[in-house]
Design an enzyme around this catalytic site. Structure first.
Site, short mmCIF file in Angstrom:
data_model
loop_
_atom_site.label_atom_id
_atom_site.label_comp_id
_atom_site.label_asym_id
_atom_site.label_seq_id
_atom_site.Cartn_x
_atom_site.Cartn_y
_atom_site.Cartn_z
CE1 TYR A 158 4.49 -1.52 -4.82
CE2 TYR A 158 2.46 -2.55 -3.54
CZ TYR A 158 3.37 -1.49 -4.15
OH TYR A 158 2.58 -0.24 -3.78
CE LYS A 208 2.34 2.43 0.27
NZ LYS A 208 1.96 3.80 0.78
#
Length: 249
Positions: free
Chosen positions: A150, A157
């Site tokens: 990720y 994000k």
């Protein structure tokens, strides 16, 4: 709610679709942004129109600023106003850090971070003319804790959450409230792209203190709260909706 208009990026499926339908139920007319699946976008449009609301679908890759400007010009021509923006569209490369390439960075950051910023700025121009508005962005707990594969999405994000704080301050004089919602693992189509999907789902089922996985409606409930008048004094915040999972090591 007469004539109020909301734009949901990535509004053809998953959390975006559920948000768009909930907004229509609350009385908003809708702009449904999508990148690829026109059939899914048209299906959402039809559901919204069956509720007696107006809907516009706009195909646009929000990783490209010119496409963003074209989308907002379409909103101007069709509705002539905008009151709510939900930055939901997201993409990204799921690989370990040592396998990443420059184009992976560009793709992920352009859609998730640059897209959020420039959609918000274009939206703010319209909202200011109406006396104010609300912007809510969808992020994830991968912005604050490690998740396998990720790296890029987590960084993008984190940028979204930082931009949320900055925009909340700078847009406050225009009566525009800016916040974000960070969700735990939700079993949507997007999760199917994760190479470790089953491990994530098993973890969410077994280690969420609330006793169950987060569902899309849990995220939408908080989005709708942040778009309501009751949340007018919440600014620049990222509200975590994960049933307490991020509290555990």
């Amino acid at each position: 709610m007469e004539n109020k208009v909301a734009l949901v990026t990535g509004g053809s499926r998953g959390i975006g679709r559920k948000t768009a339908l909930r907004l229509a139920k609350a009385g908003y007319d809708l702009v449904i942004n999508y990148a690829r699946n026109e059939k899914a976008a048209m299906a959402v449009k039809e559901e919204i129109e069956q509720m007696g609301r107006r809907a516009l679908t706009v195909k646009a890759n929000i990783g490209e600023t010119e496409k963003i400007r074209e989308m907002f010009r379409a909103v101007d021509e069709f509705f002539g106003r905008l009151d709510v923006l939900v930055n939901n569209a997201a993409s990204g490369v799921l690989r370990p850090a040592m396998e990443l390439k420059e184009n992976h960075w560009d793709w992920t950051m352009n859609i998730n971070s640059k897209g959020m910023l420039f959609c918000s700025l274009e939206a703010a121009k319209r909202m200011e003319k109406n006396g104010g508005g609300k912007i809510v962005s969808v992020t994830s707990i991968g912005s604050i804790r490690y998740l396998d594969n990720y790296t890029l999405i987590g960084a993008s994000k984190a940028a979204v959450e930082s931009l949320t704080r900055y925009l909340a301050v700078e847009l406050a004089p225009k009566n525009i409230a800016v916040n974000a919602v960070s969700g735990g693992a939700v079993d949507t189509d997007a999760l199917k792209h994760f190479p470790n999907r089953e491990a994530l789902l098993e973890d969410a089922r077994n280690r969420t203190p609330a006793g169950r996985m987060v569902e899309a409606d849990d995220i939408v409930n908080v989005i709708m709260f942040l778009l309501s008048d009751e949340a007018s004094m919440i600014r620049g915040q990222t509200i975590v909706v994960d049933g307490g999972r991020s509290l555990l090591i």
